[in-house]
Design a protein around this motif. Sequence first.
Motif, short mmCIF file in Angstrom:
data_model
loop_
_atom_site.label_atom_id
_atom_site.label_comp_id
_atom_site.label_asym_id
_atom_site.label_seq_id
_atom_site.Cartn_x
_atom_site.Cartn_y
_atom_site.Cartn_z
N CYS A 1 -1.91 -0.32 -9.11
CA CYS A 1 -1.04 0.29 -9.38
C CYS A 1 -0.17 1.11 -8.08
O CYS A 1 0.90 1.24 -7.91
CB CYS A 1 -1.78 1.41 -10.24
SG CYS A 1 -1.98 1.52 -11.99
N LEU A 2 -0.17 0.49 -6.74
CA LEU A 2 0.34 0.49 -5.65
C LEU A 2 1.72 0.00 -5.82
O LEU A 2 2.78 0.43 -4.76
CB LEU A 2 -0.23 0.49 -4.49
CG LEU A 2 -1.81 1.46 -3.89
CD1 LEU A 2 -2.00 0.76 -3.06
CD2 LEU A 2 -1.14 2.59 -3.70
N ASP A 3 1.02 -1.37 -6.26
CA ASP A 3 3.17 -2.15 -6.15
C ASP A 3 4.03 -1.50 -7.46
O ASP A 3 5.08 -2.03 -7.73
CB ASP A 3 2.18 -3.53 -6.66
CG ASP A 3 1.26 -4.05 -5.51
OD1 ASP A 3 1.53 -3.90 -4.08
OD2 ASP A 3 0.30 -4.98 -5.89
N ALA A 4 3.26 -0.98 -8.15
CA ALA A 4 4.28 -0.30 -9.53
C ALA A 4 5.56 0.80 -8.88
O ALA A 4 5.22 1.14 -7.78
CB ALA A 4 4.13 -0.10 -10.51
N PRO A 5 6.39 0.51 -8.79
CA PRO A 5 7.95 0.98 -8.33
C PRO A 5 7.75 2.55 -8.19
O PRO A 5 8.23 3.35 -8.01
CB PRO A 5 9.09 0.61 -9.06
CG PRO A 5 8.70 -0.71 -9.72
CD PRO A 5 7.55 -0.80 -9.80
N ASP A 6 7.17 2.82 -9.62
CA ASP A 6 7.16 4.28 -9.85
C ASP A 6 5.90 3.85 -10.53
O ASP A 6 5.61 4.65 -11.70
CB ASP A 6 7.82 5.00 -10.78
CG ASP A 6 7.93 6.59 -11.20
OD1 ASP A 6 7.26 7.17 -9.91
OD2 ASP A 6 8.02 7.04 -12.24
#
Length: 77
Positions: free
Chosen positions: A52-57
């Motif tokens: 989830c760290l890679d998700a923009p938001d």
Amino acid sequence: MSQDHDEALVRMVNQIAANLGPGREEADAAEGVCTHLEKFWARAMKRRIVACLDAPDGGLAPLARRGVERLAERQAD
């Protein structure tokens, strides 16, 4: 796993951060979040929350994000 599952994980780690943050130095609180995840979350859950760290938001609160970033660093070692 589904996006709904990821959202549930984000909600949970945000709650953990909200509970562990007050009254502590930021670095100590982030360490507390990371330690909690290491001790109590299943390996698959840890992988999903790090992703989830890679998700923009991704929806992670700032303290939750720092705790998950520490977790990601430790998993990379």
